[in-house]
Design an enzyme around this catalytic site. Sequence first.
Site, PDB file in Angstrom:
ATOM      1  N   SER A 181      22.144  20.095  -7.606  1.00  0.00           N
ATOM      2  CA  SER A 181      22.611  20.111  -6.229  1.00  0.00           C
ATOM      3  C   SER A 181      21.774  19.257  -5.288  1.00  0.00           C
ATOM      4  O   SER A 181      22.257  18.862  -4.241  1.00  0.00           O
ATOM      5  CB  SER A 181      22.683  21.551  -5.714  1.00  0.00           C
ATOM      6  OG  SER A 181      21.416  22.160  -5.764  1.00  0.00           O
ATOM      7  N   HIS A 209      29.137  21.797  -8.166  1.00  0.00           N
ATOM      8  CA  HIS A 209      29.381  20.468  -7.583  1.00  0.00           C
ATOM      9  C   HIS A 209      30.255  19.575  -8.449  1.00  0.00           C
ATOM     10  O   HIS A 209      30.562  18.447  -8.062  1.00  0.00           O
ATOM     11  CB  HIS A 209      28.048  19.786  -7.278  1.00  0.00           C
ATOM     12  CG  HIS A 209      27.234  20.550  -6.292  1.00  0.00           C
ATOM     13  ND1 HIS A 209      27.442  20.474  -4.936  1.00  0.00           N
ATOM     14  CD2 HIS A 209      26.250  21.465  -6.458  1.00  0.00           C
ATOM     15  CE1 HIS A 209      26.607  21.286  -4.312  1.00  0.00           C
ATOM     16  NE2 HIS A 209      25.870  21.914  -5.214  1.00  0.00           N
ATOM     17  N   LYS A 240      33.300  24.784  -2.175  1.00  0.00           N
ATOM     18  CA  LYS A 240      32.893  23.370  -2.087  1.00  0.00           C
ATOM     19  C   LYS A 240      34.149  22.501  -2.218  1.00  0.00           C
ATOM     20  O   LYS A 240      34.984  22.552  -1.331  1.00  0.00           O
ATOM     21  CB  LYS A 240      31.793  23.116  -3.100  1.00  0.00           C
ATOM     22  CG  LYS A 240      30.525  23.858  -2.625  1.00  0.00           C
ATOM     23  CD  LYS A 240      29.378  23.895  -3.585  1.00  0.00           C
ATOM     24  CE  LYS A 240      28.245  24.678  -2.915  1.00  0.00           C
ATOM     25  NZ  LYS A 240      27.267  25.196  -3.838  1.00  0.00           N
TER      26      LYS A 240
HETATM   27  C1  LIG Z   1      26.397  26.471  -3.677  1.00  0.00           C
HETATM   28  C2  LIG Z   1      25.848  26.746  -5.010  1.00  0.00           C
HETATM   29  C3  LIG Z   1      25.846  28.036  -5.548  1.00  0.00           C
HETATM   30  C4  LIG Z   1      26.228  29.245  -4.731  1.00  0.00           C
HETATM   31  O1  LIG Z   1      27.598  29.310  -4.519  1.00  0.00           O
HETATM   32  P1  LIG Z   1      28.125  30.107  -3.236  1.00  0.00           P
HETATM   33  O2  LIG Z   1      29.564  30.306  -3.517  1.00  0.00           O
HETATM   34  O3  LIG Z   1      27.858  29.221  -2.059  1.00  0.00           O
HETATM   35  O4  LIG Z   1      27.359  31.385  -3.176  1.00  0.00           O
HETATM   36  C5  LIG Z   1      25.452  28.209  -6.846  1.00  0.00           C
HETATM   37  N1  LIG Z   1      25.016  27.162  -7.581  1.00  0.00           N
HETATM   38  C6  LIG Z   1      24.972  25.909  -7.086  1.00  0.00           C
HETATM   39  C7  LIG Z   1      24.487  24.803  -7.961  1.00  0.00           C
HETATM   40  C8  LIG Z   1      25.370  25.669  -5.783  1.00  0.00           C
HETATM   41  O5  LIG Z   1      25.305  24.436  -5.287  1.00  0.00           O
END
Ligand SMILES: *Cc1c(COP(=O)(O)O)cnc(C)c1O
Length: 385
Positions: A181, A209, A240
């Site tokens: 990320s 992602h 996302k």
């Molecule tokens: C955003 C994210 C999460 C958490 O997901 P949410 O739905 O925002 O709680 C978990 N792992 C990664 C790699 C992320 O980027």
Amino acid sequence: MTFAALRRLKQELTRREEQSALRRRRVLDSAQGVRIRMDGQDWLSFCSNDYLGLAQHPALVAAVQAAVVRTGVGTGASHLVCGHHAEHEAFEHELAAFVGLPAALSFSTGYLANLAVVSALTGRDGEVFADRLNHASLNDAALLSRANVHRFAHGDLAMLERQLAASTRRDRLVAVDAVFSMDGDVADVPALLALCERYDAWLLLDDAHGFGVLGEQGRGVLSHFGVQSPRIIYMATLGKAAGVAGAVVAGDETVITWLLQTARPYVYTTAAPALLSAALRASLTEVAAADAARSHLAVLIDRLREGLRARGWRLTNSRMPIQPVILGNNEAALDVGKRLEQGGILVPVIRPPTVPQGMARLRISLSAAHSLADIEAVLSVMGAA
Ligand SMILES: *Cc1c(COP(=O)(O)O)cnc(C)c1O
């Protein structure tokens, strides 16, 4: 009224403020998008993970409007009591088919989904093997599981193999971000899977992602590499690229049933509103049909990288919409971030401890809703900085 414990909090907050380390929230007063209104100002934003520009897509909005009449708002109970709606059920089937796995289970957030998987598949008899650059939720998940935790250097599969070879516990789970990320690089999933097969371990892939961006029709990292295995537990977040909220875990039927039976972050929480599942079903259709958006995104990524490189900035080798610009020290990163802000452009400045010491950076997130002119706007400020 004050007392010692409260005074300690105040002192620590003051210390953070003095070091410019106090985080603060800005208030969004528009829908999420690349042009937003926040804190009373208009911005061109490179902050969100809404990679396909679906967060305010009319088809998703219409799906929510239609659903709310049938579903109401709250679910009132957990999935195992009486909160599991036909919309949740339909979405799980559609999602599993989309990513090419036998079954799927929905969660309120990706954070909870990671806690659920790691703690349900390992425990005191278990060992978790985690990449150093994994998301915080995977680290917290390993702690919650009470398993023995081994962290290997980022992408260092030789180190992972040594740790697996030395493992003495019964349940082994390798957990990685499929797309990291903060760096935007993609994990070597085929090599990780081969190690998991050799050492009889589960492979948890956090595709927060990659889902919607990688693979045929945005089916994610499994499609990208063309891999399949009952050892793989696939997690995708849905706030996302999917543009909604929540997360899903997909995998073998037995694994999904096990999670449903035993995962505390699944069992002991109220089901997310069913109207979100309705939005997600509409989102799946849009994600599958978004080849033009993904091609446009690839063009934006290439143009941004080429322009930044020509201006002498240090990039990572990310081919993803996450494009970090490495500045090194915090002050330099904050300074460039401020210049962009003065030009009406929002880019998050990421500092330790979110990234390793000396790796402060700008984290430019691209969306298919950006135009080439938006990229030129960033390059023009970055050229002068
Ligand atoms: C955003 C994210 C999460 C958490 O997901 P949410 O739905 O925002 O709680 C978990 N792992 C990664 C790699 C992320 O980027």
